[in-house]
Design a protein around this motif. Structure first.
Motif, PDB file in Angstrom:
ATOM      1  N   THR A  13      27.343  23.256  20.193  1.00 41.37           N
ATOM      2  CA  THR A  13      26.179  23.884  20.468  1.00 41.37           C
ATOM      3  C   THR A  13      26.282  25.219  20.908  1.00 41.37           C
ATOM      4  O   THR A  13      27.470  25.693  21.154  1.00 41.37           O
ATOM      5  N   GLU A  14      25.213  25.801  21.281  1.00 41.26           N
ATOM      6  CA  GLU A  14      25.129  27.278  21.855  1.00 41.26           C
ATOM      7  C   GLU A  14      24.841  27.142  23.417  1.00 41.26           C
ATOM      8  O   GLU A  14      23.814  26.333  23.682  1.00 41.26           O
ATOM      9  N   THR A  15      25.246  28.180  24.026  1.00 38.77           N
ATOM     10  CA  THR A  15      24.701  28.262  25.500  1.00 38.77           C
ATOM     11  C   THR A  15      23.389  28.211  25.562  1.00 38.77           C
ATOM     12  O   THR A  15      22.694  28.921  24.679  1.00 38.77           O
ATOM     13  N   GLY A  16      22.699  27.491  26.431  1.00 38.06           N
ATOM     14  CA  GLY A  16      21.134  27.353  26.731  1.00 38.06           C
ATOM     15  C   GLY A  16      20.448  26.317  25.873  1.00 38.06           C
ATOM     16  O   GLY A  16      19.534  26.142  26.245  1.00 38.06           O
ATOM     17  N   ARG A  17      20.992  25.637  24.832  1.00 40.91           N
ATOM     18  CA  ARG A  17      20.496  24.650  24.333  1.00 40.91           C
ATOM     19  C   ARG A  17      20.574  23.180  25.031  1.00 40.91           C
ATOM     20  O   ARG A  17      21.666  23.075  25.534  1.00 40.91           O
ATOM     21  N   GLN A  18      19.548  22.521  24.590  1.00 37.99           N
ATOM     22  CA  GLN A  18      19.665  21.159  25.148  1.00 37.99           C
ATOM     23  C   GLN A  18      20.384  20.128  24.213  1.00 37.99           C
ATOM     24  O   GLN A  18      20.150  20.322  22.880  1.00 37.99           O
ATOM     25  N   VAL A  19      21.155  19.357  24.811  1.00 37.67           N
ATOM     26  CA  VAL A  19      21.989  18.280  24.159  1.00 37.67           C
ATOM     27  C   VAL A  19      21.792  17.065  24.753  1.00 37.67           C
ATOM     28  O   VAL A  19      22.068  17.137  25.939  1.00 37.67           O
ATOM     29  N   THR A  20      21.587  15.972  23.784  1.00 38.19           N
ATOM     30  CA  THR A  20      21.978  14.642  24.261  1.00 38.19           C
ATOM     31  C   THR A  20      22.899  13.783  23.853  1.00 38.19           C
ATOM     32  O   THR A  20      23.019  13.855  22.471  1.00 38.19           O
ATOM     33  N   ALA A  52      18.932  -1.151  34.777  1.00 33.90           N
ATOM     34  CA  ALA A  52      17.846  -0.171  33.862  1.00 33.90           C
ATOM     35  C   ALA A  52      16.998   0.287  35.235  1.00 33.90           C
ATOM     36  O   ALA A  52      16.557  -0.337  36.267  1.00 33.90           O
ATOM     37  N   ASP A  53      16.595   1.495  34.994  1.00 30.69           N
ATOM     38  CA  ASP A  53      15.964   2.209  35.986  1.00 30.69           C
ATOM     39  C   ASP A  53      16.595   2.559  37.363  1.00 30.69           C
ATOM     40  O   ASP A  53      15.710   3.124  38.331  1.00 30.69           O
ATOM     41  N   ILE A  54      17.743   2.426  37.282  1.00 29.55           N
ATOM     42  CA  ILE A  54      18.643   2.642  38.771  1.00 29.55           C
ATOM     43  C   ILE A  54      19.810   3.492  38.250  1.00 29.55           C
ATOM     44  O   ILE A  54      20.668   2.975  37.559  1.00 29.55           O
ATOM     45  N   THR A  55      19.620   4.859  38.727  1.00 34.09           N
ATOM     46  CA  THR A  55      20.751   5.702  38.349  1.00 34.09           C
ATOM     47  C   THR A  55      21.157   6.539  39.565  1.00 34.09           C
ATOM     48  O   THR A  55      20.130   6.814  40.592  1.00 34.09           O
ATOM     49  N   ASP A  56      22.324   6.829  39.655  1.00 35.56           N
ATOM     50  CA  ASP A  56      22.643   7.730  40.837  1.00 35.56           C
ATOM     51  C   ASP A  56      23.811   8.716  40.355  1.00 35.56           C
ATOM     52  O   ASP A  56      24.513   8.578  39.343  1.00 35.56           O
ATOM     53  N   LYS A  57      24.119   9.694  41.170  1.00 37.94           N
ATOM     54  CA  LYS A  57      24.977  10.874  41.097  1.00 37.94           C
ATOM     55  C   LYS A  57      26.259  10.443  41.258  1.00 37.94           C
ATOM     56  O   LYS A  57      26.654   9.787  42.390  1.00 37.94           O
ATOM     57  N   GLY A  58      27.169  11.044  40.522  1.00 44.80           N
ATOM     58  CA  GLY A  58      28.651  11.091  40.582  1.00 44.80           C
ATOM     59  C   GLY A  58      29.403  12.155  41.395  1.00 44.80           C
ATOM     60  O   GLY A  58      28.532  12.841  42.185  1.00 44.80           O
ATOM     61  N   GLU A  59      30.540  12.581  40.885  1.00 43.21           N
ATOM     62  CA  GLU A  59      31.175  13.285  41.235  1.00 43.21           C
ATOM     63  C   GLU A  59      30.641  14.813  40.978  1.00 43.21           C
ATOM     64  O   GLU A  59      30.579  15.765  41.872  1.00 43.21           O
ATOM     65  N   VAL A  60      30.296  14.664  39.868  1.00 44.74           N
ATOM     66  CA  VAL A  60      29.900  16.383  38.872  1.00 44.74           C
ATOM     67  C   VAL A  60      28.731  16.143  38.275  1.00 44.74           C
ATOM     68  O   VAL A  60      28.629  16.235  37.261  1.00 44.74           O
ATOM     69  N   PRO A  61      27.532  15.922  38.889  1.00 44.57           N
ATOM     70  CA  PRO A  61      26.200  15.696  38.336  1.00 44.57           C
ATOM     71  C   PRO A  61      25.351  17.136  38.017  1.00 44.57           C
ATOM     72  O   PRO A  61      24.623  16.890  37.150  1.00 44.57           O
ATOM     73  N   ASP A  62      25.787  18.150  38.618  1.00 45.65           N
ATOM     74  CA  ASP A  62      25.121  19.328  38.334  1.00 45.65           C
ATOM     75  C   ASP A  62      25.124  19.721  36.863  1.00 45.65           C
ATOM     76  O   ASP A  62      26.150  19.715  36.027  1.00 45.65           O
ATOM     77  N   GLY A  63      23.710  20.049  36.163  1.00 44.21           N
ATOM     78  CA  GLY A  63      23.635  20.417  35.049  1.00 44.21           C
ATOM     79  C   GLY A  63      23.504  19.062  34.167  1.00 44.21           C
ATOM     80  O   GLY A  63      23.128  19.275  32.841  1.00 44.21           O
ATOM     81  N   TYR A  64      23.355  18.060  34.601  1.00 44.53           N
ATOM     82  CA  TYR A  64      23.274  16.947  33.462  1.00 44.53           C
ATOM     83  C   TYR A  64      21.783  15.909  34.075  1.00 44.53           C
ATOM     84  O   TYR A  64      21.643  15.994  35.555  1.00 44.53           O
ATOM     85  N   VAL A  65      21.289  15.229  33.173  1.00 46.05           N
ATOM     86  CA  VAL A  65      20.245  14.299  33.459  1.00 46.05           C
ATOM     87  C   VAL A  65      20.620  12.922  32.715  1.00 46.05           C
ATOM     88  O   VAL A  65      20.965  13.029  31.539  1.00 46.05           O
ATOM     89  N   THR A  71      18.454  -1.915  29.344  1.00 46.63           N
ATOM     90  CA  THR A  71      20.017  -2.084  29.751  1.00 46.63           C
ATOM     91  C   THR A  71      20.982  -1.836  28.961  1.00 46.63           C
ATOM     92  O   THR A  71      21.804  -1.128  29.226  1.00 46.63           O
ATOM     93  N   GLU A  72      20.716  -1.703  27.590  1.00 52.75           N
ATOM     94  CA  GLU A  72      21.849  -1.148  26.544  1.00 52.75           C
ATOM     95  C   GLU A  72      21.958   0.356  26.187  1.00 52.75           C
ATOM     96  O   GLU A  72      23.022   0.680  25.679  1.00 52.75           O
ATOM     97  N   ASN A  73      21.210   1.145  26.721  1.00 52.08           N
ATOM     98  CA  ASN A  73      21.339   2.540  26.350  1.00 52.08           C
ATOM     99  C   ASN A  73      21.386   3.211  27.763  1.00 52.08           C
ATOM    100  O   ASN A  73      20.577   3.259  28.757  1.00 52.08           O
ATOM    101  N   PHE A  74      22.136   4.370  27.669  1.00 48.63           N
ATOM    102  CA  PHE A  74      22.410   5.299  28.849  1.00 48.63           C
ATOM    103  C   PHE A  74      22.600   6.694  28.379  1.00 48.63           C
ATOM    104  O   PHE A  74      23.688   7.050  28.359  1.00 48.63           O
ATOM    105  N   PRO A  75      21.645   7.365  27.865  1.00 48.42           N
ATOM    106  CA  PRO A  75      21.773   8.907  27.366  1.00 48.42           C
ATOM    107  C   PRO A  75      22.095   9.691  28.408  1.00 48.42           C
ATOM    108  O   PRO A  75      21.537   9.652  29.432  1.00 48.42           O
ATOM    109  N   LEU A  76      22.848  10.621  28.143  1.00 46.54           N
ATOM    110  CA  LEU A  76      23.300  11.827  28.944  1.00 46.54           C
ATOM    111  C   LEU A  76      22.833  13.207  28.319  1.00 46.54           C
ATOM    112  O   LEU A  76      23.039  13.542  26.986  1.00 46.54           O
ATOM    113  N   THR A  77      22.106  14.100  29.063  1.00 45.27           N
ATOM    114  CA  THR A  77      21.402  15.120  28.595  1.00 45.27           C
ATOM    115  C   THR A  77      21.969  16.364  29.470  1.00 45.27           C
ATOM    116  O   THR A  77      21.841  16.252  30.780  1.00 45.27           O
TER     117      THR A  77
END
Lengths: 112, 113
Positions: A13-20, A52-65, A71-77
């Motif tokens: 991808t290119e800088t600035g684009r959204q990726v999931t 489900a619906d319970i998430t928390d930050k790890g060591e390097v969360p900046d820039g990610y959502v 329960t079965e799905n956990f997308p990273l954006t």
């Protein structure tokens, strides 16, 4: 097939684009994790989820959502990808508070 | 306090030899120490794990040695085989509460035929 699957396996991808990056597990494990793997840094935890619906930050969360509506799905954006986010991303899950982590095969992301 | 230091970064061993990878940790509260094995293009997979109430754990050709006073633990691969060529990660965590593993930086092992 049972297990944990990631998609896409490769993405440019290119800088600035959204990726999931998608992660799906068929074990109904409560706990799910996102790691990034970089040479010289090993595996670093980005986000995790205890249910489900319970998430928390790890060591390097900046820039990610993350989200976990099921329960079965956990997308990273990556909302606005940067070159420093070029990495191999691994999703993992486990069924208990402690114990063995089961990893997917990884998603290799290149940000140009 | 949360770091796990792993060495060497890479290792070449002849077939039949002993491979040794070392890790050191800082947080004395860590009480769960797994090793993960990763083949190219695959995700890591649990190889063997130890808790600090024992000084050694052996599973086949793989042994973890644990030195609590030195805050060090190591992986020994006896009779190393070309199929053992992989990247190995040590890790550590608390064994209570929500377990978040802290990984070492990895060792790339090559076993030459």
């Amino acid at each position: 097939d049972a297990g944990i699957t990631q998609s896409p396996r490769y993405k440019i991808t290119e800088t600035g684009r959204q990726v999931t990056l998608m992660c799906h597990q068929t074990w109904s494990h409560s706990y799910m994790f996102w790691y990034r793997q970089d040479l010289g840094h090993g595996l670093r935890l980005i986000y995790y989820s205890a249910a489900a619906d319970i998430t928390d930050k790890g060591e390097v969360p900046d820039g990610y959502v993350v989200s976990r509506s099921k329960t079965e799905n956990f997308p990273l954006t990556l909302e606005s990808a940067t070159r420093s986010q070029t990495s191999v991303y691994f999703c993992a899950s486990r069924n208990r508070v402690v114990g063995e982590l089961f990893f997917g095969e990884g998603s290799r992301l290149t940000v140009l | 306090q949360q770091q796990v230091k792993q060495s060497p970064q890479s290792l070449i061993v002849q077939k039949g030899g002993i491979s040794i990878i070392n890790c050191a940790y800082e947080n004395t509260a860590f009480d769960y120490f797994p090793w993960y094995q990763q083949f190219p293009g695959k995700g890591p997979a649990l190889l063997i794990a130890i808790r600090p109430d024992v000084s050694e754990k052996k599973e086949g050709r793989f042994t973890i040695s644990f030195n609590k006073s030195a805050k060090q633990f190591s992986l020994h691969i006896m009779d190393s085989q070309p199929g053992d060529s992989a990247t190995y990660f040590c890790a550590a965590s608390l064994n209570t509460g929500f377990q978040k593993l802290v990984f070492g930086t990895g060792t790339r092992l090559l076993v030459s035929p």
